[in-house]
Design a protein around this motif. Structure first.
Motif, PDB file in Angstrom:
ATOM      1  N   TYR A  74       2.501  -2.252  -4.148  1.00 10.88           N
ATOM      2  CA  TYR A  74       3.041  -3.402  -3.708  1.00 10.88           C
ATOM      3  C   TYR A  74       4.227  -3.445  -2.562  1.00 10.88           C
ATOM      4  O   TYR A  74       5.083  -4.663  -2.307  1.00 10.88           O
ATOM      5  N   TYR A  77       4.178  -6.518  -0.304  1.00 11.65           N
ATOM      6  CA  TYR A  77       4.619  -7.776  -0.890  1.00 11.65           C
ATOM      7  C   TYR A  77       6.304  -7.943  -0.837  1.00 11.65           C
ATOM      8  O   TYR A  77       6.672  -9.014  -0.440  1.00 11.65           O
ATOM      9  N   TYR A  80       7.439  -8.267   2.937  1.00 12.98           N
ATOM     10  CA  TYR A  80       7.356  -9.618   3.333  1.00 12.98           C
ATOM     11  C   TYR A  80       7.538 -10.555   2.720  1.00 12.98           C
ATOM     12  O   TYR A  80       7.505 -12.044   3.060  1.00 12.98           O
ATOM     13  N   THR A  82       6.136 -13.193  -0.818  1.00 12.35           N
ATOM     14  CA  THR A  82       4.854 -13.981  -1.421  1.00 12.35           C
ATOM     15  C   THR A  82       5.682 -15.487  -1.299  1.00 12.35           C
ATOM     16  O   THR A  82       6.398 -15.672  -1.329  1.00 12.35           O
ATOM     17  N   ARG A  83       4.418 -16.125  -1.662  1.00  9.45           N
ATOM     18  CA  ARG A  83       4.607 -17.422  -1.804  1.00  9.45           C
ATOM     19  C   ARG A  83       5.629 -17.646  -3.252  1.00  9.45           C
ATOM     20  O   ARG A  83       6.189 -18.780  -3.479  1.00  9.45           O
ATOM     21  N   TYR A  84       5.514 -16.844  -4.143  1.00 13.47           N
ATOM     22  CA  TYR A  84       6.302 -16.668  -5.340  1.00 13.47           C
ATOM     23  C   TYR A  84       7.487 -15.893  -5.194  1.00 13.47           C
ATOM     24  O   TYR A  84       8.538 -16.185  -6.103  1.00 13.47           O
TER      25      TYR A  84
END
Length: 111
Positions: A74, A77, A80, A82-84
């Motif tokens: 991960y 993630y 950068y 995530t959308r969450y």
């Protein structure tokens, strides 16, 4: 992960051969790589500590390349986002902080 390409290596190698040994260059590369790894580990957010422990250092090209990478599945993630979740960069800041020191150390060898 972002890649860094260094242009002008041939000119640098010629100048280094006159002013320093390749062992000196390898020491600078190893030292700066280790410092960058330590900075990335310090910058990594801690939940379980797995991400921090996954930041490693690998020497390549007969000691002329130091590659620090987080191998946790991960890692990207976190770097950068995530959308969450919002990004929590740890590698890029370590690189940005270390690159000027590396340049200065290399300049000292070419003087």
């Amino acid at each position: 992960m972002p890649k860094v390409k260094i242009v002008g290596v041939e000119k640098l190698q010629k100048k280094l051969r006159r002013n320093a040994t390749m062992e000196d260059v390898k020491k600078v590369v190893r030292h700066n790589g280790a410092e960058m790894q330590a900075k990335a580990q310090r910058n990594a957010p801690i939940d379980t500590g797995h991400l921090r422990r996954s930041v490693g250092l690998e020497m390549r090209d007969n000691g002329l390349t130091a590659e620090s990478e987080a191998t946790a599945e991960y890692a990207g993630y976190v770097e950068y986002g995530t959308r969450y979740m919002k990004a929590q960069p740890y590698m890029r800041p370590a690189f940005e902080e270390q690159k000027d020191k590396f340049r200065n150390d290399m300049k000292k060898l070419t003087r």
